[in-house]
Design an enzyme around this catalytic site. Structure first.
Site, PDB file in Angstrom:
ATOM      1  N   THR A  65      78.666 114.090  -1.253  1.00 38.41           N
ATOM      2  CA  THR A  65      77.381 113.562  -1.705  1.00 38.41           C
ATOM      3  C   THR A  65      76.254 114.528  -1.388  1.00 38.41           C
ATOM      4  O   THR A  65      76.510 115.667  -0.936  1.00 38.41           O
ATOM      5  CB  THR A  65      77.174 112.131  -1.134  1.00 38.41           C
ATOM      6  OG1 THR A  65      76.012 111.574  -1.737  1.00 38.41           O
ATOM      7  CG2 THR A  65      77.019 112.104   0.378  1.00 38.41           C
ATOM      8  N   LYS A  69      77.045 118.515  -3.663  1.00 40.87           N
ATOM      9  CA  LYS A  69      77.900 118.361  -4.850  1.00 40.87           C
ATOM     10  C   LYS A  69      78.106 119.651  -5.659  1.00 40.87           C
ATOM     11  O   LYS A  69      79.146 119.829  -6.269  1.00 40.87           O
ATOM     12  CB  LYS A  69      77.336 117.277  -5.774  1.00 40.87           C
ATOM     13  CG  LYS A  69      77.503 115.865  -5.228  1.00 40.87           C
ATOM     14  CD  LYS A  69      77.013 114.847  -6.251  1.00 40.87           C
ATOM     15  CE  LYS A  69      77.063 113.444  -5.697  1.00 40.87           C
ATOM     16  NZ  LYS A  69      76.595 112.437  -6.646  1.00 40.87           N
ATOM     17  N   ASP A 105      81.055 110.436 -11.386  1.00 37.23           N
ATOM     18  CA  ASP A 105      79.767 109.748 -11.595  1.00 37.23           C
ATOM     19  C   ASP A 105      79.548 109.319 -13.055  1.00 37.23           C
ATOM     20  O   ASP A 105      79.138 108.186 -13.319  1.00 37.23           O
ATOM     21  CB  ASP A 105      78.600 110.657 -11.169  1.00 37.23           C
ATOM     22  CG  ASP A 105      78.374 110.649  -9.665  1.00 37.23           C
ATOM     23  OD1 ASP A 105      78.744 109.658  -9.005  1.00 37.23           O
ATOM     24  OD2 ASP A 105      77.828 111.638  -9.150  1.00 37.23           O
ATOM     25  N   ALA A 131      66.371 114.734 -14.268  1.00 37.61           N
ATOM     26  CA  ALA A 131      67.195 115.893 -14.614  1.00 37.61           C
ATOM     27  C   ALA A 131      67.848 116.456 -13.357  1.00 37.61           C
ATOM     28  O   ALA A 131      68.115 117.646 -13.258  1.00 37.61           O
ATOM     29  CB  ALA A 131      66.340 116.953 -15.298  1.00 37.61           C
TER      30      ALA A 131
HETATM   31  P1  NAP Z   1      68.274 114.640  -7.255  1.00 33.69           P
HETATM   32  O1  NAP Z   1      69.259 115.631  -7.724  1.00 33.69           O
HETATM   33  O2  NAP Z   1      67.477 114.924  -6.036  1.00 33.69           O
HETATM   34  O3  NAP Z   1      67.250 114.376  -8.488  1.00 33.69           O
HETATM   35  C1  NAP Z   1      66.138 113.540  -8.326  1.00 33.69           C
HETATM   36  C2  NAP Z   1      65.463 113.276  -9.677  1.00 33.69           C
HETATM   37  O4  NAP Z   1      64.404 112.321  -9.468  1.00 33.69           O
HETATM   38  C3  NAP Z   1      64.821 114.500 -10.309  1.00 33.69           C
HETATM   39  O5  NAP Z   1      64.867 114.394 -11.698  1.00 33.69           O
HETATM   40  C4  NAP Z   1      63.378 114.385  -9.787  1.00 33.69           C
HETATM   41  O6  NAP Z   1      62.441 115.055 -10.603  1.00 33.69           O
HETATM   42  C5  NAP Z   1      63.169 112.902  -9.915  1.00 33.69           C
HETATM   43  N1  NAP Z   1      62.086 112.385  -9.074  1.00 33.69           N
HETATM   44  C6  NAP Z   1      62.087 112.281  -7.710  1.00 33.69           C
HETATM   45  N2  NAP Z   1      60.911 111.736  -7.300  1.00 33.69           N
HETATM   46  C7  NAP Z   1      60.167 111.506  -8.424  1.00 33.69           C
HETATM   47  C8  NAP Z   1      58.873 110.953  -8.654  1.00 33.69           C
HETATM   48  N3  NAP Z   1      58.090 110.542  -7.641  1.00 33.69           N
HETATM   49  N4  NAP Z   1      58.431 110.842  -9.925  1.00 33.69           N
HETATM   50  C9  NAP Z   1      59.222 111.246 -10.951  1.00 33.69           C
HETATM   51  N5  NAP Z   1      60.461 111.784 -10.804  1.00 33.69           N
HETATM   52  C10 NAP Z   1      60.929 111.920  -9.553  1.00 33.69           C
HETATM   53  O7  NAP Z   1      68.950 113.221  -6.981  1.00 33.69           O
HETATM   54  P2  NAP Z   1      70.240 112.594  -7.720  1.00 33.69           P
HETATM   55  O8  NAP Z   1      71.459 112.922  -6.967  1.00 33.69           O
HETATM   56  O9  NAP Z   1      70.166 112.949  -9.163  1.00 33.69           O
HETATM   57  O10 NAP Z   1      69.962 111.009  -7.496  1.00 33.69           O
HETATM   58  C11 NAP Z   1      68.920 110.341  -8.167  1.00 33.69           C
HETATM   59  C12 NAP Z   1      68.990 108.846  -7.881  1.00 33.69           C
HETATM   60  O11 NAP Z   1      70.203 108.315  -8.391  1.00 33.69           O
HETATM   61  C13 NAP Z   1      68.999 108.497  -6.384  1.00 33.69           C
HETATM   62  O12 NAP Z   1      68.205 107.351  -6.203  1.00 33.69           O
HETATM   63  C14 NAP Z   1      70.444 108.157  -6.080  1.00 33.69           C
HETATM   64  O13 NAP Z   1      70.590 107.223  -5.044  1.00 33.69           O
HETATM   65  C15 NAP Z   1      70.872 107.545  -7.415  1.00 33.69           C
HETATM   66  N6  NAP Z   1      72.323 107.665  -7.666  1.00 33.69           N
HETATM   67  C16 NAP Z   1      73.013 106.522  -7.926  1.00 33.69           C
HETATM   68  C17 NAP Z   1      74.366 106.600  -8.195  1.00 33.69           C
HETATM   69  C18 NAP Z   1      75.134 105.338  -8.469  1.00 33.69           C
HETATM   70  O14 NAP Z   1      76.364 105.361  -8.333  1.00 33.69           O
HETATM   71  N7  NAP Z   1      74.489 104.254  -8.882  1.00 33.69           N
HETATM   72  C19 NAP Z   1      75.028 107.829  -8.177  1.00 33.69           C
HETATM   73  C20 NAP Z   1      74.286 108.989  -7.923  1.00 33.69           C
HETATM   74  C21 NAP Z   1      72.928 108.886  -7.666  1.00 33.69           C
HETATM   75  P3  NAP Z   1      62.042 116.596 -10.298  1.00 33.69           P
HETATM   76  O15 NAP Z   1      63.090 117.427 -10.975  1.00 33.69           O
HETATM   77  O16 NAP Z   1      60.695 116.726 -10.886  1.00 33.69           O
HETATM   78  O17 NAP Z   1      62.049 116.756  -8.786  1.00 33.69           O
END
Ligand code: NAP
Length: 287
Positions: A65, A69, A105, A131
């Site tokens: 995680t 990843k 995922d 993204a």
């Molecule tokens: P990540 O790689 O850190 O990406 C975060 C994303 O959120 C980026 O697109 C970022 O935009 C955006 N973001 C963060 N804060 C923001 C704000 N204040 N306003 C607008 N955009 C914002 O994280 P990730 O691994 O993709 O995970 C994202 C979410 O999905 C997390 O909450 C995680 O817990 C959830 N998730 C759930 C599952 C599930 O099984 N349900 C699986 C994986 C992840 P920028 O590019 O501009 O920073």
């Protein structure tokens, strides 16, 4: 002598809030398997040693995680096609001394969409918020599943553009565009899409807010949020008020775990037992 327990774990940093140990331990217990699943906090500069350690110590595998990843891929012997296309691994299996990588995922999300909403991406216009790592696995799977059009909106536009290029270059999917995340763009696109997916961390406690024109959501929209803490995010709550159909992130979490569990054990995941355990835990954390 009794058979050695097979060991599994999750590698992340930080790791204390991961729900994977609860999810997999419940499944192992429900099926009476001779496995053990533990959390491991692994600093980025120790990732290689930790991954090679899985093999040296005779682990059966591990979940991977945040933030490992993508970086984990360099330490693996084999990476399946899906994970290769996505460019990230969330599941490792140790098979006859080989470290194999998978990504469950995108499968988790599509299975949840199909089973809970009766929807498939084929022919659908999709607005994908975010993204990051999760968005990448969703975007690849939505494209492979023949979405009609994917619009990626992201706070940092360059990251959205990179993901759009990734879909074009790696899987020849050209019905993709990327736009900055702002009120005007959301307003423009909400009127022409079928499925809205939040894959940003907005909606989590302290995760910021969207400039979202909620009033434009309608019963014709399917609104999905992959955030699962809280179980019902502000986006889903507001979408429900507009009579849109909504999909929370818990189903994706369970289904990605389900496929990983099958990869390690060859056994069918006890989905309902796990769903009950996670729902109770999340309600407890929210209280
Ligand atoms: P990540 O790689 O850190 O990406 C975060 C994303 O959120 C980026 O697109 C970022 O935009 C955006 N973001 C963060 N804060 C923001 C704000 N204040 N306003 C607008 N955009 C914002 O994280 P990730 O691994 O993709 O995970 C994202 C979410 O999905 C997390 O909450 C995680 O817990 C959830 N998730 C759930 C599952 C599930 O099984 N349900 C699986 C994986 C992840 P920028 O590019 O501009 O920073």
């Amino acid at each position: 002598m009794s058979e050695l327990r097979k060991v599994l774990g999750v590698l992340g940093y930080p790791i204390t809030h991961s729900l994977s140990p609860l999810m997999h331990s419940r499944a192992i217990h429900a099926l009476g398997l001779n496995y053990l699943y533990l959390p491991f906090e692994v600093l980025p500069d120790q990732l290689g040693s930790a991954v090679y350690g899985l093999r040296a110590l005779g682990f059966r595998g591990a979940s991977v995680t945040i933030p490992h990843k993508e970086q984990v891929m360099q330490y693996l012997d084999e990476i399946d096609d899906d994970a290769q296309l996505i460019g990230a691994v969330n599941t490792i299996r140790v098979e006859e001394g080989k470290l194999q990588g998978f990504n469950t995922d995108g499968y988790g999300f599509l299975t949840s969409l199909k089973e809970e909403m009766g929807e498939i991406p084929e022919g659908k216009r999709i607005l994908l918020l975010g993204a990051g790592g999760a968005a990448r696995s969703l975007a690849v799977h939505l494209a492979l599943a023949k979405a009609k059009e994917i619009t990626i909106v992201n706070r940092t536009p360059s990251r959205g553009e990179q993901l759009a290029s990734h879909l074009q270059d790696r899987i020849g999917f050209f019905s993709v565009s990327s736009r900055p995340l702002n009120h005007a763009v959301l307003k423009e696109y909400l009127l022409r899409v079928d499925i809205v997916i939040n894959s940003t961390s907005v909606g989590m406690k302290g995760g910021g807010e969207f400039p979202f024109p909620y009033h434009l959501l309608s019963p014709d929209h399917v609104v999905c949020d992959i955030v699962y803490t809280p179980l019902e995010t502000e986006l889903l709550k507001r979408a429900k008020e507009q009579h849109a159909r909504v999909l929370p992130g818990l189903g994706m979490l369970i289904n990605q775990g389900s496929l990983a569990f099958e990869i390690w054990t060859g056994k069918k995941f006890p989905v309902e037992v796990v769903r009950d355990a996670l729902t109770a835990e999340l309600a407890h954390r929210q209280a």
